[in-house]
Each structure stands twice: as C-alpha cells, then as structure tokens.
Design an enzyme around this catalytic site. Structure first.
Site, short mmCIF file in Angstrom:
data_model
loop_
_atom_site.label_atom_id
_atom_site.label_comp_id
_atom_site.label_asym_id
_atom_site.label_seq_id
_atom_site.Cartn_x
_atom_site.Cartn_y
_atom_site.Cartn_z
N CYS A 1 0.86 -1.18 -0.06
CA CYS A 1 -0.02 0.04 -0.09
C CYS A 1 0.92 1.19 -0.04
O CYS A 1 0.46 2.12 -0.80
CB CYS A 1 -0.91 -0.09 1.16
SG CYS A 1 -2.23 -1.22 1.06
N CYS B 1 12.12 9.66 -8.68
CA CYS B 1 10.32 9.79 -8.65
C CYS B 1 10.38 10.46 -7.36
O CYS B 1 10.85 11.18 -7.02
CB CYS B 1 10.19 8.17 -8.80
SG CYS B 1 10.97 7.09 -7.47
#
Lengths: 90, 382
Positions: free
Chosen positions: B195, B339
């Site tokens: 998650c 990123c």
C-alpha cells in the site's frame, strides 16, 4: 468465448482493462488467447514451463481449477474466469 | 462460561447484542472469555481493534512495531493527529480503553518474527491478520497452523480486498484450508506493490477490516457460517463482490516449523540492496550539480498528477512510457533519474540499462521527497 476478470495488480499489463473477452475451449486456451492479446501479462501469469504461477489462482465460476480439471477445465460461452493473485496490504 | 459475570454497566453496554435471540447473553459471555490477537494495527487493524473492543472481546492483543505517521490518518481511523510519532500499540491501547474500559488490552511493541511468534500467539484463541507484507502473512499462517489457531485473514490493495477464515476447526474436528492452500508461495518481490508503494483507497480497509471483525466475532460465538473454505473478494471500484471456493491443496507440503520468511519471500533484508544494481546520487550531490552549473539531464519518472504537486525542474517521462520515450534521454552526459522516493526511478534505470545499454544513469536517492526534506524545505512533501 469466456470472460476473464483481471485483478488490479495485473491491470498494468492489460492497459487497465478489468475484463477481457477470450476465445478457447479450455482454461489453457483462454489464458493463451489472453496472453496473446496482452503479451506482457504472460511472464507474470505463467512460469517458464507455462504453468500458472503459485501466487496466482484461477477460478472458473466459483471453483478453483485445481478442484476441476486444472488448466484443461472446459470453458463455455459466458464462463467467467477469475484470476486471483495474492495481495498483502493491510 | 458460568464463571463469566457482567456488571450493570456492561449489561447496559452490550444490551443490543444480548437482545438478539441467536446471540444473547451466551454469545456475549463467549466474547468476554475470548482472547484475540490482532497482528498489525494499521488500515485493517483500525476497524478490527475498534469493533472488537466495542463488542466486548475480553482480551485483545495487538502486535505492531511502527509509530503513527501523518500518512496513516487517511485510513487508520484508530489514530488522531495527537498520536503522530507515538508507538501505534500505545495509541491503540489508549483509544480502545476509552472505548471500552471493561476489557484487557495487551500490547506488543515489536515486530512478529519466527523467534517470538509461537510464544506470543499461543495464549490466544483467534488471530486476526491485518499485516501489510507477505513475510508476516506466511509467518502468521504457519504459526497458526502449528498451534492450531484460527487465522481470520484479510488483505487489501488499492481498490481490492480479500477475506477468508483459515485453519478453522469445525465441530467434527475437521480443519479448513489455510493461506498456503490458497497461495503456496509468495509473488516475487516488486510484482505486487505494498500500500505504501501502490496506494490504497482510505475507506477500503474500513470495509474489509469490518468484515474481518465480523468473522472474528462469528468464530468466537459460533453463530452463523464462518467464511471457511471460501475466499471473499471485493472490488470497491466497480462494486463487484465474489465468493470463491477454496479447498485443501494436495500439492502443498505440511507445515511443521517456522522458517526465515524474509528469505522465503525473496524480500531483501535491507531495502537498499534492491538498488545496489543502479548508481546513486544523493540530493546534496544533485544540489551541487545545480549550483556548479554542471551539464546533466534530470528526468522525472512520476505521473503527471504528482508532477503538478511538486517538481524540481526535471523532464517528465512517466515510468510507464520510459521505454517508448528513451530517445529523449541523453547518452553522453550524466542523467539523474528521480521519482517520489527512489523506487520507481531505480526500476526505470534498470529497464533502460537492460533494454538500451545506458551507463550514465544515476538514481536520485530518496527522490523528490528527500529533496524537499533536506534541500528545499519550501517544497511540499506527499
């Protein structure tokens, strides 16, 4: 023609498509058609020998194909094939 | 059960249970006598712990080693802003105690491991698995099989939830399938993101963890038909639910001892070792590049919607298009790829190195997050 339900973690290999119509008279043929349509899916779904990977289960209707005729399980028109991968979030 | 007594306050508190004919005072006594261990007090753990406490489960154990983080509050409704930075098990205990002072809460501020799992689990009747990683899921399962405990399982990812009741012994002594019957082996690391990496809709663990709490209560009280030999799937995005049959898997070896689950799942012991294959640059080194006016290219492999939140002057080429857009990436000067946290950019670099033979790519360690935290604190962090 059976309908394959693609789970969320594998949808990145099917251009986010959730259900894919496949041809073929058995689960093996349907999976073959599915991976022909989305080649990137193959290595995540099948191992080098073409067997379904052990963290993924395939169901025909509500039955695990292990309890049926495994990859040779016959599928008919409108059969729903579910691909269910292990997920671990909590 | 005859020795289980209720005070006047307890009888008032539980009256909506007690007046259900199938549940009645007998069901409530079973709850009070029961000991449930909840492994993980995160997204699933939140509704589990709240509902089990409210329902009057007499002893609730909670295992977690984490502290409450700001990013938990989007779904972990057990916690409030005042708990940020606190050990989760402590915050959980406080919240549960305020919800129901008539129960005992035992907290384990530790990671469940092969060394301590049997010792911790042995004192409980039922285990509820709300962990967030494969090694602990296999550990919980195997420990429950060895000790003969029911493992009420749920897991979530983005919009998908799964629930089942594993290793359940019915009245005739038959034991139902366990997690390994369903998934004998874990996926290779990286294929199924956590998650933290892949995201999760905040309300999903609320729904799925509540279903899990419901199964725990059914297992304890013996009412209804528990989700044994069945796997419930929920797709929150399309509102599709399915209940599939699972059976014992004849191909699976019997579970006799606990193993090294981190190794079994192929998860590197330290996260950095994943990145060993790619060259790295720290945010301080990047800042030096910028200040010195060095000739280099900065590539941002996040998504457009992330770029709109915060960017540090990189050219945007989302990870999914990196192979098609490889022509935009320079081969004759240093290229820094980033990123959010450094994981996707490492994947991008590996892909580019394998497919196109790049040897001038550097992964920005810690990504834009580290840049915002260490170099330019005026930038937002997400």
């Amino acid at each position: 023609m059976s309908k394959v339900i693609i789970p969320t973690p594998l949808r990145k290999f099917t251009a986010q498509t959730a259900t894919v119509e496949t041809s073929g008279a058995t689960v093996a043929e349907a999976v073959q058609d599915l991976t022909d349509q989305y080649p990137d899916l193959r290595k995540h779904l099948l191992d080098d020998t073409g067997k379904v990977r052990s963290f993924i289960r395939i169901f025909v209707g509500d039955e695990d194909i292990l309890a049926l005729n495994r990859e040779e399980t016959v599928v008919e028109n409108d059969t729903v094939i579910s691909i269910v991968p292990a997920i671990a979030g909590g | 059960m005859d020795n289980i007594k209720f005070s006047q306050e307890e009888l008032q508190r539980y009256s909506r249970h007690i007046i259900i004919p199938e549940f009645n005072i007998e069901g409530q006594k079973k709850l009070k006598a029961a000991k449930v261990l909840v492994v993980g007090s995160g997204g699933l753990g939140s509704p589990l712990l709240l509902y089990l406490a409210a329902a009057g489960v007499g002893t609730i154990g909670v295992v977690d080693f984490d502290v409450v983080d700001e990013s938990n509050l989007q779904r972990q409704v057990l916690f409030g802003v005042e708990n940020v930075g606190k050990p989760k098990v402590e915050a959980a205990k406080e919240r549960q105690k305020s919800l129901n002072p008539h129960i005992d809460i035992i907290s384990y501020n530790t990671q469940l491991t092969s060394e301590n799992a049997l010792e911790i689990i042995k004192d409980y009747d039922v285990v509820a698995d709300g962990t967030d990683n494969f090694p602990t899921r296999y550990l919980v399962n195997d420990a429950c099989v060895i000790l003969g405990k029911t493992n009420v399982y749920a897991s979530i990812f983005r919009f998908d939830g799964q629930v089942s009741v594993f290793n359940y012994k019915d009245k005739d002594g038959n034991i139902g399938p366990n997690y390994r019957d369903l998934f004998p082996e874990p996926p290779p690391p990286g294929l199924v993101p956590s998650c933290a990496e892949g995201g999760v809709l905040g309300v999903l663990p609320g729904i799925v963890g509540s279903l899990q709490a419901n199964e725990v209560i059914k297992v304890i009280t013996g009412i209804g038909a528990p989700l044994v030999g069945r796997l419930f799937l929920f797709d929150a995005l399309h509102f599709e639910t399915r209940t599939l049959k699972i059976a014992k898997n004849p191909d699976v070896e019997p579970i006799t001892e606990l193993i090294d689950y981190v190794q079994f799942c192929g998860v590197p012991h330290e996260e950095v070792s994943v990145q060993e294959a790619v060259k790295e640059l720290t945010v301080q080194e990047l800042q030096k590049f910028q200040e010195e006016g060095k000739d280099f290219q900065l590539i941002d492999v996040r998504e457009t919607y992330e770029y709109e939140i915060v960017q540090i002057g990189g050219e945007l080429i989302p990870l999914g298009t990196i192979v098609q857009e490889a022509g935009r990436i320079s081969k004759d000067k240093p290229v820094v790829v980033h990123c959010r946290s450094g994981k996707r950019s490492a994947d991008a670099i590996r892909e580019l190195e394998i497919q196109f033979g790049f040897d001038n790519l550097y992964n920005l360690k810690g990504g834009v997050k580290a840049y915002a935290e260490e170099i330019d604190t005026s930038l937002p962090v997400y």
